[in-house]
Design a protein around this motif. Structure first.
Motif, short mmCIF file in Angstrom:
data_model
loop_
_atom_site.label_atom_id
_atom_site.label_comp_id
_atom_site.label_asym_id
_atom_site.label_seq_id
_atom_site.Cartn_x
_atom_site.Cartn_y
_atom_site.Cartn_z
N HIS A 56 0.79 -1.37 -0.07
CA HIS A 56 0.10 -0.06 -0.09
C HIS A 56 0.83 1.09 0.04
CE1 HIS A 56 0.51 0.70 4.42
NE2 HIS A 56 0.79 -0.59 4.56
N LYS A 57 0.17 2.45 -0.47
CA LYS A 57 1.05 3.58 -0.57
C LYS A 57 0.03 4.67 -0.40
CE LYS A 57 4.42 5.98 -3.57
NZ LYS A 57 5.31 6.09 -2.46
N GLU A 58 0.35 5.56 0.24
CA GLU A 58 -0.64 6.85 0.30
C GLU A 58 -0.69 7.80 -1.03
OE1 GLU A 58 -1.41 10.72 3.16
OE2 GLU A 58 -0.07 9.24 3.78
N ILE A 59 -2.05 8.07 -1.53
CA ILE A 59 -2.00 8.97 -2.56
C ILE A 59 -1.55 10.29 -2.06
CG2 ILE A 59 -3.62 9.96 -4.31
CD1 ILE A 59 -5.40 7.62 -3.70
N ALA A 60 -0.88 10.98 -3.39
CA ALA A 60 -0.43 12.38 -3.10
C ALA A 60 -1.72 13.31 -2.84
CB ALA A 60 0.52 12.96 -4.25
N ASP A 61 -1.52 14.38 -2.24
CA ASP A 61 -2.61 15.24 -1.87
C ASP A 61 -2.69 16.39 -3.03
OD1 ASP A 61 -3.71 14.68 0.65
OD2 ASP A 61 -2.00 15.71 1.59
N ARG A 139 -0.98 19.81 -14.79
CA ARG A 139 0.56 20.67 -14.34
C ARG A 139 0.50 20.73 -12.76
NH1 ARG A 139 -1.14 26.00 -17.95
NH2 ARG A 139 -1.48 24.91 -20.09
N THR A 140 -0.14 20.02 -12.00
CA THR A 140 -0.07 20.22 -10.53
C THR A 140 1.15 19.14 -10.27
OG1 THR A 140 -1.65 18.24 -10.09
CG2 THR A 140 -2.43 20.47 -10.23
N SER A 141 1.57 19.43 -9.12
CA SER A 141 2.80 18.54 -8.20
C SER A 141 2.17 17.20 -7.90
CB SER A 141 3.29 19.34 -7.26
OG SER A 141 2.39 19.38 -6.22
N ALA A 142 0.75 17.18 -7.71
CA ALA A 142 0.19 15.78 -7.40
C ALA A 142 0.31 14.95 -8.63
CB ALA A 142 -1.10 15.88 -6.92
N TYR A 143 -0.11 15.68 -9.71
CA TYR A 143 -0.06 14.76 -11.13
C TYR A 143 1.37 14.04 -11.34
CZ TYR A 143 -0.32 13.74 -15.90
OH TYR A 143 -0.31 12.88 -16.96
N GLN A 148 4.89 9.54 -11.87
CA GLN A 148 6.13 8.86 -11.30
C GLN A 148 5.91 7.36 -10.62
OE1 GLN A 148 9.18 9.88 -12.40
NE2 GLN A 148 10.13 7.68 -11.39
N ASP A 149 5.20 7.65 -9.58
CA ASP A 149 4.62 6.57 -9.13
C ASP A 149 4.42 5.26 -9.84
OD1 ASP A 149 5.20 7.72 -6.57
OD2 ASP A 149 3.25 8.08 -5.76
N LEU A 150 3.50 5.44 -10.70
CA LEU A 150 2.92 4.64 -11.68
C LEU A 150 4.08 4.14 -12.58
CD1 LEU A 150 -0.65 6.02 -12.47
CD2 LEU A 150 -0.08 4.27 -11.15
N LYS A 151 4.76 4.99 -12.97
CA LYS A 151 5.98 4.50 -13.75
C LYS A 151 6.64 3.73 -12.93
CE LYS A 151 6.79 8.37 -16.64
NZ LYS A 151 7.74 9.48 -17.15
N LEU A 173 -5.76 10.42 -14.60
CA LEU A 173 -5.26 11.10 -15.94
C LEU A 173 -3.75 10.60 -15.96
CD1 LEU A 173 -6.41 14.74 -14.93
CD2 LEU A 173 -7.40 13.02 -16.81
N ALA A 174 -3.09 10.26 -15.27
CA ALA A 174 -1.59 9.94 -15.46
C ALA A 174 -1.83 8.48 -16.06
CB ALA A 174 -0.77 9.62 -14.08
N ALA A 175 -2.70 7.36 -15.51
CA ALA A 175 -2.70 6.03 -16.13
C ALA A 175 -3.20 6.26 -17.53
CB ALA A 175 -3.69 5.47 -15.27
N GLN A 176 -3.87 7.26 -17.87
CA GLN A 176 -4.26 7.35 -19.33
C GLN A 176 -2.99 7.74 -20.02
OE1 GLN A 176 -7.68 9.74 -18.78
NE2 GLN A 176 -9.04 7.97 -19.07
#
Length: 472
Positions: A56-61, A139-143, A148-151, A173-176
């Motif tokens: 498990h990993k916490e989602i970025a705010d 364009r956000t830091s969360a994205y 990067q996490d998904l990569k 959006l990153a997954a897509q």
């Protein structure tokens, strides 16, 4: 294969993460990772249920800022106006629900309504601004963080447990962008007309044909071929024998009388039913009309997010007729104004709910899904349908005009308490001749949720596994 499950809050834990979904996926060789916004204690409860350790990993705010939030809220209001016009149902606008106390927020939401009204004039314009919001998210830091996490983790599939959650938007959006297959659950039977589908994943998992039709009607850009009817695992627990106690054991545990008929009063949250304590008082008062030897007892189950003291006077006054069986939900962030994003259910609560439905004879509430829970055991529901107090901001008529209640059309699905004087005769009828109350309750259940109920987790798991292995 690796499957990431997005857990933005605690509500999806019971319905999906306590179900057989994880078991079925792992049985077929899938590796599970929870990308979440819940506490470590909640994660440990999930691991305890399945007797495994789960990655498990916490989602970025996601910090939206003024402009992003203005875009999102304006588009949400535009959606509600559009839905209202398509469905010809004025109550859709009730889901806006913005009544801020502070002047700054009043001004903000005033402009959201102005812009939203402008967006709603053209569907293409509305979509243009929704897409603009998505592009700004990128364009956000969360994205950048979740991309990067998904990569790094390289999942084969992403399942989002709630379509409304803001913090899951960058993940989808990153997954897509990374060509990772992704999907979202439409969490509940009333969610679609609320206009809070934050972004557009590749796939949508819904409860029924009704929900699929409604989703494609209200969101023109969604193709029916990308909407899958999978039901919802939340109802399969009622079929699990290991969760069921005998009536004798359950009644002894909660000091109930085995010889008495039992009514479940299922409380609502304060927004849905602000005068719920008055309904409860009317119910308790009506029991006094029964001869003492025939008087039913009440199981009182409050809404999990209602920590108020509004029922206390009634509970004390009629304590000899009431057994309090509170939901076993744990608070993530203690607050008098807690909501479903701040709490999660324990596994024990499944047993409490299953046995409350199994061993009660009838349920009384204001328009909740408990009617469906009781229908699984072929037991009647009485819906409260009168105004307990004069209130300029709320009426029961408005509640039952909500779009999801149209699913009851042409069905005798529940009994209706239209006046406090209805309690005694309708309760007596429900307790002595239950088959005469809500005779179409099972037909309504079949409209609402795919059957067989006990196959919903398996069907969802199989669909995910199929999508993981199919060509893009």
């Amino acid at each position: 294969m690796k499957i990431v499950i997005l857990v933005p809050d605690g509500v999806g834990i019971r319905n999906y993460l306590y179900s057989d979904l994880i078991t079925e996926l792992r049985k077929n060789g899938a590796e599970i990772c929870l990308y979440h916004k819940v506490s470590d204690v909640a994660i440990k409860e999930i691991e305890k249920v399945h007797k495994i350790k789960i990655e498990h990993k916490e989602i970025a705010d996601l910090k939206e800022g003024f402009y992003l939030k203005l875009l999102r809220e304006s588009a949400a209001y535009a959606r509600l106006i559009y839905f209202k016009n398509v469905l010809k149902n004025k109550t859709i606008l009730d889901f806006w629900g913005k009544n801020p106390k502070y002047l700054k927020l009043k001004v903000f939401y005033f402009f959201c309504k102005i812009f939203g009204t402008f967006f709603s004039k053209s569907y293409n314009r509305l979509r243009r601004y929704e897409i603009k919001y998505e592009n700004k998210i990128k364009r956000t830091s969360a994205y950048k963080k979740v991309k990067q996490d998904l990569k790094v983790s390289q999942p084969d599939f992403i399942l989002n447990l709630h379509q409304r959650s803001l913090i899951t938007t960058p993940v989808i959006l990153a997954a897509q962008e990374l060509k990772i297959k992704n999907s979202t659950i439409i969490f509940s039977w009333d969610n679609i007309p609320k206009g809070r589908l934050i972004c557009r994943p590749d796939m949508y998992f819904v409860w029924s044909d009704l929900m699929k039709i409604e989703l494609c009607l209200l969101y023109k850009e969604i193709s029916p071929k990308n909407v899958y009817i999978v039901g919802s695992p939340q109802f399969e627990f009622y079929k699990k024998k290991e969760l069921q106690l005998t009536k004798e054991a359950f009644f002894k545990k909660y000091n109930l009388d085995i010889h008495k008929k039992t009514i479940c009063f299922s409380g609502d949250d304060k927004l849905t039913s602000p005068h719920d304590q008055v309904f409860f008082e009317d119910l308790c008062s009506s029991l006094q009309k029964f001869p003492e030897s025939e008087r039913p007892q009440i199981i009182f189950r409050r809404c999990p997010v209602d920590f108020s003291d509004r029922y206390d006077a009634v509970l004390e006054k009629y304590k000899n007729d009431i057994a309090i069986i509170n939901p076993d939900w744990r608070v993530e962030k203690p607050s008098q104004e807690a909501d479903f994003t701040m709490i999660y259910p324990t596994y024990n609560d499944l047993s409490l709910l299953v046995n409350t439905c199994l061993h009660s004879d009838v349920v009384v509430n204001l328009g909740s899904t408990m009617a469906h829970d009781f229908a699984i055991y072929d037991k009647p529901c009485l819906y409260l349908n009168y105004n307990p107090k004069k209130d300029m901001n709320w009426s029961v008529e408005r509640i039952y005009q909500f779009e999801h209640f149209k699913s009851m059309e042409n069905l005798n699905a529940v009994g209706w308490i239209t006046n406090p004087t209805d309690f005694y005769p309708l309760l007596k009828k429900a307790l002595t001749t239950p088959d005469l109350i809500g005779t179409d309750r099972k037909l309504w259940l079949k409209r609402i949720i795919q059957h067989p109920l006990e196959k919903n987790s398996i069907n969802l798991a199989n669909l995910i596994l199929e999508k993981c292995t199919s060509a893009s």
